[in-house]
Motif scaffolding. Structure first.
Motif, mmCIF file in Angstrom:
data_model
loop_
_atom_site.group_PDB
_atom_site.id
_atom_site.type_symbol
_atom_site.label_atom_id
_atom_site.label_comp_id
_atom_site.label_asym_id
_atom_site.label_seq_id
_atom_site.Cartn_x
_atom_site.Cartn_y
_atom_site.Cartn_z
ATOM 1 N N HIS A 192 6.245 10.066 1.485
ATOM 2 C CA HIS A 192 5.964 10.475 0.262
ATOM 3 C C HIS A 192 5.216 11.980 0.532
ATOM 4 C CE1 HIS A 192 6.983 7.167 -2.171
ATOM 5 N NE2 HIS A 192 6.666 6.369 -1.131
ATOM 6 N N ILE A 193 5.503 12.747 1.486
ATOM 7 C CA ILE A 193 5.142 13.741 1.821
ATOM 8 C C ILE A 193 5.961 14.987 2.073
ATOM 9 C CG2 ILE A 193 3.530 15.105 3.677
ATOM 10 C CD1 ILE A 193 2.623 12.517 4.687
ATOM 11 N N GLY A 194 5.955 16.120 1.351
ATOM 12 C CA GLY A 194 6.862 17.094 1.165
ATOM 13 C C GLY A 194 6.125 18.197 2.703
ATOM 14 N N TYR A 195 7.133 18.901 3.148
ATOM 15 C CA TYR A 195 6.989 19.871 4.208
ATOM 16 C C TYR A 195 7.367 21.087 3.790
ATOM 17 C CZ TYR A 195 6.022 15.803 7.146
ATOM 18 O OH TYR A 195 5.336 14.635 7.406
ATOM 19 N N HIS A 196 6.394 22.329 4.122
ATOM 20 C CA HIS A 196 6.752 23.520 3.888
ATOM 21 C C HIS A 196 6.389 24.626 5.156
ATOM 22 C CE1 HIS A 196 7.548 27.324 1.436
ATOM 23 N NE2 HIS A 196 6.400 27.793 2.018
ATOM 24 N N ASP A 205 4.316 36.892 -1.623
ATOM 25 C CA ASP A 205 5.826 37.061 -2.330
ATOM 26 C C ASP A 205 6.031 36.050 -3.227
ATOM 27 O OD1 ASP A 205 8.488 37.279 -2.876
ATOM 28 O OD2 ASP A 205 9.208 36.574 -0.633
ATOM 29 N N LEU A 206 6.181 36.449 -4.633
ATOM 30 C CA LEU A 206 6.463 35.444 -5.691
ATOM 31 C C LEU A 206 7.499 34.329 -5.558
ATOM 32 C CD1 LEU A 206 5.605 37.746 -8.718
ATOM 33 C CD2 LEU A 206 4.149 36.111 -7.524
ATOM 34 N N ARG A 220 9.815 28.137 -3.633
ATOM 35 C CA ARG A 220 10.091 27.192 -2.498
ATOM 36 C C ARG A 220 9.090 26.174 -2.058
ATOM 37 N NH1 ARG A 220 11.698 32.539 -1.126
ATOM 38 N NH2 ARG A 220 9.661 32.902 0.167
ATOM 39 N N LEU A 221 7.718 26.646 -2.426
ATOM 40 C CA LEU A 221 6.802 25.653 -2.436
ATOM 41 C C LEU A 221 6.880 24.656 -3.464
ATOM 42 C CD1 LEU A 221 3.637 28.476 -2.299
ATOM 43 C CD2 LEU A 221 4.106 26.086 -0.507
ATOM 44 N N VAL A 222 7.172 24.812 -4.587
ATOM 45 C CA VAL A 222 7.549 23.722 -5.743
ATOM 46 C C VAL A 222 8.824 22.901 -5.101
ATOM 47 C CG1 VAL A 222 8.420 23.429 -8.037
ATOM 48 C CG2 VAL A 222 6.684 25.000 -7.581
ATOM 49 N N ALA A 223 9.635 23.367 -4.837
ATOM 50 C CA ALA A 223 10.911 22.604 -4.227
ATOM 51 C C ALA A 223 10.598 21.992 -2.961
ATOM 52 C CB ALA A 223 12.074 23.705 -3.949
ATOM 53 N N ASP A 224 9.824 22.387 -2.159
ATOM 54 C CA ASP A 224 9.560 21.576 -0.953
ATOM 55 C C ASP A 224 8.294 20.392 -1.337
ATOM 56 O OD1 ASP A 224 11.028 22.973 0.624
ATOM 57 O OD2 ASP A 224 9.399 24.366 1.320
ATOM 58 N N LEU A 225 7.668 20.439 -2.376
ATOM 59 C CA LEU A 225 6.708 19.515 -2.870
ATOM 60 C C LEU A 225 7.479 18.609 -3.509
ATOM 61 C CD1 LEU A 225 3.989 18.551 -3.201
ATOM 62 C CD2 LEU A 225 3.761 19.834 -5.128
#
Length: 135
Positions: free
Chosen positions: A16-20, A28-29, A34-39
């Motif tokens: 239950h852990i995402g990685y970025h 960079d907006l 990408r952060l949201v997608a990786d979470l």
């Protein structure tokens, strides 16, 4: 090696852990998406070569998730420092442990821990010389 890969399997956050991947300073907006997608659906994320990120339905839950994840990272670093092969519990034990810490299975994270952490913070604050956290 994928950080928080081996020892974190013993943790309630297993699976239950995402990685970025670290992309430099977050100016960079487009990185936001990408952060949201990786979470994804997770409440915790390892920002590789950068740090940890947690969220939750309450501050208490987010704090407790961060505490658990940090303890897993510390455990992994300590275990790796031993330079020996780790003996891992069976898959059934790992899956069952992870299940017990999922929402709705037991009490929510932080319900018991949060008041104790605030008392600790208050006690430490009285001797620190810094203003109280609640001001």
């Amino acid at each position: 090696m994928r950080f928080v890969a081996d020892v974190a399997n013993l943790d309630p956050l297993r699976g239950h852990i995402g990685y970025h991947d670290y992309e430099g300073p977050a100016v960079d907006l487009a990185e936001r998406e990408r952060l949201v997608a990786d979470l994804g659906p997770h409440d915790a994320m390892v920002l590789r070569n950068h740090g940890l990120l947690t969220c939750g339905a309450t501050v208490q839950q987010a704090f407790n998730t961060m505490y658990q994840l940090e303890m897993s990272c510390r455990g992994q670093v300590d275990a790796m420092a031993a330079r020996t092969e780790l003996t891992m519990p069976g898959e059934n034990v790992l899956a069952h442990t992870a299940h017990l810490y999922q929402p709705g299975t037991r009490r929510p994270y932080g319900v018991l821990e949060w008041p104790a952490m605030l008392r600790l913070l208050d006690a430490e604050g009285k001797s620190s010389g810094y203003p109280a956290y609640y001001n």
